[in-house]
Motif scaffolding. Structure first.
Motif, PDB file in Angstrom:
ATOM      1  N   LEU A  39       0.825  -1.216   0.000  1.00  0.00           N
ATOM      2  CA  LEU A  39       0.000   0.000   0.000  1.00  0.00           C
ATOM      3  C   LEU A  39       0.856   1.262   0.000  1.00  0.00           C
ATOM      4  CD1 LEU A  39      -3.014   0.718   0.099  1.00  0.00           C
ATOM      5  CD2 LEU A  39      -2.843   0.805   2.576  1.00  0.00           C
ATOM      6  N   ALA A  40       1.927   1.244   0.782  1.00  0.00           N
ATOM      7  CA  ALA A  40       2.785   2.424   0.880  1.00  0.00           C
ATOM      8  C   ALA A  40       3.631   2.608  -0.373  1.00  0.00           C
ATOM      9  CB  ALA A  40       3.692   2.312   2.112  1.00  0.00           C
ATOM     10  N   GLY A  41       4.059   1.491  -0.962  1.00  0.00           N
ATOM     11  CA  GLY A  41       4.918   1.577  -2.133  1.00  0.00           C
ATOM     12  C   GLY A  41       6.363   1.855  -1.765  1.00  0.00           C
ATOM     13  N   TYR A  42       7.266   1.460  -2.646  1.00  0.00           N
ATOM     14  CA  TYR A  42       8.693   1.687  -2.426  1.00  0.00           C
ATOM     15  C   TYR A  42       9.074   3.077  -2.933  1.00  0.00           C
ATOM     16  CZ  TYR A  42      13.718   0.860  -2.485  1.00  0.00           C
ATOM     17  OH  TYR A  42      15.067   0.957  -2.261  1.00  0.00           O
ATOM     18  N   PRO A  43       9.926   3.839  -2.222  1.00  0.00           N
ATOM     19  CA  PRO A  43      10.722   3.485  -1.033  1.00  0.00           C
ATOM     20  C   PRO A  43      10.075   3.833   0.301  1.00  0.00           C
ATOM     21  CG  PRO A  43      11.479   5.581  -1.877  1.00  0.00           C
ATOM     22  CD  PRO A  43      10.352   5.153  -2.783  1.00  0.00           C
ATOM     23  N   VAL A  44       8.830   4.340   0.258  1.00  0.00           N
ATOM     24  CA  VAL A  44       8.168   4.726   1.513  1.00  0.00           C
ATOM     25  C   VAL A  44       8.019   3.524   2.446  1.00  0.00           C
ATOM     26  CG1 VAL A  44       6.054   5.679   2.503  1.00  0.00           C
ATOM     27  CG2 VAL A  44       6.941   6.597   0.366  1.00  0.00           C
ATOM     28  N   SER A  45       7.791   2.337   1.867  1.00  0.00           N
ATOM     29  CA  SER A  45       7.608   1.131   2.677  1.00  0.00           C
ATOM     30  C   SER A  45       8.857   0.825   3.505  1.00  0.00           C
ATOM     31  CB  SER A  45       7.266  -0.056   1.784  1.00  0.00           C
ATOM     32  OG  SER A  45       8.287  -0.271   0.818  1.00  0.00           O
ATOM     33  N   PHE A  46      10.033   1.131   2.962  1.00  0.00           N
ATOM     34  CA  PHE A  46      11.281   0.897   3.696  1.00  0.00           C
ATOM     35  C   PHE A  46      11.352   1.801   4.929  1.00  0.00           C
ATOM     36  CE2 PHE A  46      15.785   2.060   4.435  1.00  0.00           C
ATOM     37  CZ  PHE A  46      16.266   0.812   4.794  1.00  0.00           C
ATOM     38  N   ILE A  47      10.998   3.064   4.747  1.00  0.00           N
ATOM     39  CA  ILE A  47      10.986   4.013   5.871  1.00  0.00           C
ATOM     40  C   ILE A  47       9.945   3.574   6.910  1.00  0.00           C
ATOM     41  CG2 ILE A  47      10.595   6.421   6.510  1.00  0.00           C
ATOM     42  CD1 ILE A  47      11.384   7.142   3.606  1.00  0.00           C
ATOM     43  N   ALA A  48       8.771   3.166   6.432  1.00  0.00           N
ATOM     44  CA  ALA A  48       7.708   2.727   7.338  1.00  0.00           C
ATOM     45  C   ALA A  48       8.116   1.491   8.120  1.00  0.00           C
ATOM     46  CB  ALA A  48       6.441   2.456   6.540  1.00  0.00           C
ATOM     47  N   PHE A  49       8.820   0.573   7.453  1.00  0.00           N
ATOM     48  CA  PHE A  49       9.278  -0.653   8.100  1.00  0.00           C
ATOM     49  C   PHE A  49      10.217  -0.324   9.263  1.00  0.00           C
ATOM     50  CE2 PHE A  49      12.467  -4.114   8.330  1.00  0.00           C
ATOM     51  CZ  PHE A  49      11.635  -5.166   8.665  1.00  0.00           C
ATOM     52  N   LEU A  50      11.205   0.546   9.016  1.00  0.00           N
ATOM     53  CA  LEU A  50      12.130   0.951  10.072  1.00  0.00           C
ATOM     54  C   LEU A  50      11.407   1.713  11.182  1.00  0.00           C
ATOM     55  CD1 LEU A  50      15.211   2.194   7.994  1.00  0.00           C
ATOM     56  CD2 LEU A  50      14.944   0.015   9.177  1.00  0.00           C
ATOM     57  N   PHE A  51      10.501   2.587  10.783  1.00  0.00           N
ATOM     58  CA  PHE A  51       9.778   3.412  11.742  1.00  0.00           C
ATOM     59  C   PHE A  51       8.939   2.553  12.693  1.00  0.00           C
ATOM     60  CE2 PHE A  51       6.446   6.652  12.816  1.00  0.00           C
ATOM     61  CZ  PHE A  51       7.309   7.555  13.428  1.00  0.00           C
ATOM     62  N   SER A  52       8.340   1.470  12.172  1.00  0.00           N
ATOM     63  CA  SER A  52       7.517   0.589  13.009  1.00  0.00           C
ATOM     64  C   SER A  52       8.361  -0.061  14.104  1.00  0.00           C
ATOM     65  CB  SER A  52       6.835  -0.476  12.153  1.00  0.00           C
ATOM     66  OG  SER A  52       7.788  -1.333  11.553  1.00  0.00           O
ATOM     67  N   PHE A  53       9.603  -0.458  13.776  1.00  0.00           N
ATOM     68  CA  PHE A  53      10.479  -1.065  14.778  1.00  0.00           C
ATOM     69  C   PHE A  53      10.953  -0.022  15.788  1.00  0.00           C
ATOM     70  CE2 PHE A  53      10.640  -4.681  11.958  1.00  0.00           C
ATOM     71  CZ  PHE A  53      10.809  -5.753  12.831  1.00  0.00           C
ATOM     72  N   TRP A  54      11.232   1.181  15.315  1.00  0.00           N
ATOM     73  CA  TRP A  54      11.634   2.241  16.248  1.00  0.00           C
ATOM     74  C   TRP A  54      10.507   2.550  17.228  1.00  0.00           C
ATOM     75  CZ3 TRP A  54      13.719   5.861  11.834  1.00  0.00           C
ATOM     76  CH2 TRP A  54      14.937   5.343  11.371  1.00  0.00           C
ATOM     77  N   LEU A  55       9.295   2.686  16.701  1.00  0.00           N
ATOM     78  CA  LEU A  55       8.139   2.968  17.562  1.00  0.00           C
ATOM     79  C   LEU A  55       7.907   1.839  18.560  1.00  0.00           C
ATOM     80  CD1 LEU A  55       5.312   4.509  15.339  1.00  0.00           C
ATOM     81  CD2 LEU A  55       6.400   5.534  17.335  1.00  0.00           C
ATOM     82  N   GLY A  56       7.958   0.592  18.053  1.00  0.00           N
ATOM     83  CA  GLY A  56       7.742  -0.564  18.916  1.00  0.00           C
ATOM     84  C   GLY A  56       8.797  -0.658  20.006  1.00  0.00           C
ATOM     85  N   GLY A  57      10.052  -0.378  19.644  1.00  0.00           N
ATOM     86  CA  GLY A  57      11.127  -0.435  20.626  1.00  0.00           C
ATOM     87  C   GLY A  57      10.981   0.628  21.699  1.00  0.00           C
ATOM     88  N   ILE A  58      10.657   1.850  21.286  1.00  0.00           N
ATOM     89  CA  ILE A  58      10.469   2.941  22.252  1.00  0.00           C
ATOM     90  C   ILE A  58       9.305   2.637  23.190  1.00  0.00           C
ATOM     91  CG2 ILE A  58       9.795   5.368  22.481  1.00  0.00           C
ATOM     92  CD1 ILE A  58      11.289   5.868  19.810  1.00  0.00           C
ATOM     93  N   ALA A  59       8.184   2.160  22.607  1.00  0.00           N
ATOM     94  CA  ALA A  59       7.016   1.838  23.433  1.00  0.00           C
ATOM     95  C   ALA A  59       7.314   0.689  24.384  1.00  0.00           C
ATOM     96  CB  ALA A  59       5.836   1.487  22.533  1.00  0.00           C
ATOM     97  N   GLY A  60       8.044  -0.331  23.897  1.00  0.00           N
ATOM     98  CA  GLY A  60       8.384  -1.472  24.746  1.00  0.00           C
ATOM     99  C   GLY A  60       9.245  -1.075  25.935  1.00  0.00           C
ATOM    100  N   VAL A  61      10.254  -0.244  25.682  1.00  0.00           N
ATOM    101  CA  VAL A  61      11.126   0.229  26.770  1.00  0.00           C
ATOM    102  C   VAL A  61      10.329   1.062  27.772  1.00  0.00           C
ATOM    103  CG1 VAL A  61      13.072   1.733  27.312  1.00  0.00           C
ATOM    104  CG2 VAL A  61      13.229   0.152  25.392  1.00  0.00           C
ATOM    105  N   ALA A  62       9.452   1.916  27.262  1.00  0.00           N
ATOM    106  CA  ALA A  62       8.636   2.760  28.148  1.00  0.00           C
ATOM    107  C   ALA A  62       7.724   1.907  29.032  1.00  0.00           C
ATOM    108  CB  ALA A  62       7.811   3.737  27.313  1.00  0.00           C
ATOM    109  N   LEU A  63       7.125   0.869  28.446  1.00  0.00           N
ATOM    110  CA  LEU A  63       6.245  -0.010  29.224  1.00  0.00           C
ATOM    111  C   LEU A  63       7.014  -0.779  30.283  1.00  0.00           C
ATOM    112  CD1 LEU A  63       3.964  -1.380  26.339  1.00  0.00           C
ATOM    113  CD2 LEU A  63       3.273   0.156  28.183  1.00  0.00           C
TER     114      LEU A  63
END
Length: 244
Positions: free
Chosen positions: A200-224
């Motif tokens: 849906l996002a298309g390349y190269p936006v999907s690459f940025i979104a993929f990295l961003f999802s892990f960054w968000l998940g990591g930050i949220a996990g550490v905060a929790l």
């Protein structure tokens, strides 16, 4: 002409806001029933006393406020999910309209575009809330997202190869995490979701979104972990971070 255009836009915005409330009400039914493995058929009932709800109890947001968040029959406290999903969907739909209103004309391509945006947003809300509450990604909403994603590919014909290739790579990475951890690190629903959203996002936006999802998940996990809401062995749904 300017006054007339403003009046038309305002009327459309009000209509779309109300449409969002109605869609949000349906999404609540879909989210709760899909999580419980129930069909969408049949009248809505109180989740506590199982009484069939009347029309006056099914008005989006207003019924919840009028009843002070309780069932009229048994007095049980109702989940805040009901008004939040209804209002959230309405605000999301209205925001989409204002963001893309310059593309809106009464023509088939324009209506088709907005239909895809609204349907995709509904799928996003359903997946986001279901995974957040029940750590489950509903197949119906995921199928709708896949359908919209495949249609979207035709609007980027020069990047289809790169888009599909990137989506396969990202889903393979999550598949490896799911496979080798036996589902402890990642759910299989996340594998399918990252494939659909990458298309849906298309390349190269999907690459940025993929990295961003892990960054968000990591930050949220550490905060929790810091605030004690989760432990190292707790499951944290990854779907919402992919969607964000």
């Amino acid at each position: 002409n300017g006054v007339k255009k403003t009046a038309v836009i305002t009327a459309l915005a009000i209509f779309i806001f109300c449409l969002g409330l109605i869609v949000g009400s349906f999404l609540n039914v879909y989210i709760l029933r899909s999580a419980r493995g129930e069909s969408l058929g049949g009248r809505s009932r109180c989740p506590h006393c199982k009484r069939t709800l009347s029309f006056i109890e099914l008005i989006p947001v207003a019924s919840f406020l009028f009843q002070k968040g309780r069932c009229r029959s048994c007095g049980a406290v109702l989940s805040l999910q009901y008004p939040l999903v209804e209002m959230g969907t309405a605000v999301l739909y209205t925001g989409i309209f204002f963001f893309a209103r310059d593309m809106f004309v009464f023509s088939f391509p324009s209506l088709f575009l907005f239909l895809g945006l609204f349907a995709g947003s509904a799928a996003f809300v359903a997946i986001f809330v279901t995974d957040l509450r029940f750590t489950v990604i509903p197949d119906g909403a995921l199928f709708l997202l896949f359908l919209i994603a495949f249609v979207a590919l035709f609007f980027q014909p020069y990047h289809i190869g790169k888009t599909v290739g990137a989506a396969l790579i990202f889903s393979l990475i999550l598949f490896s995490l799911w496979f080798f951890s036996k589902g402890a690190w990642m759910g299989f629903g996340d594998v399918k979701l990252i494939f659909a959203t990458s298309l849906l996002a298309g390349y190269p936006v999907s690459f940025i979104a993929f990295l961003f999802s892990f960054w968000l998940g990591g930050i949220a996990g550490v905060a929790l972990l810091i605030f004690g809401s989760k432990s190292l062995t707790s499951k944290i749904p990854f779907g919402p971070f992919i969607l964000l």
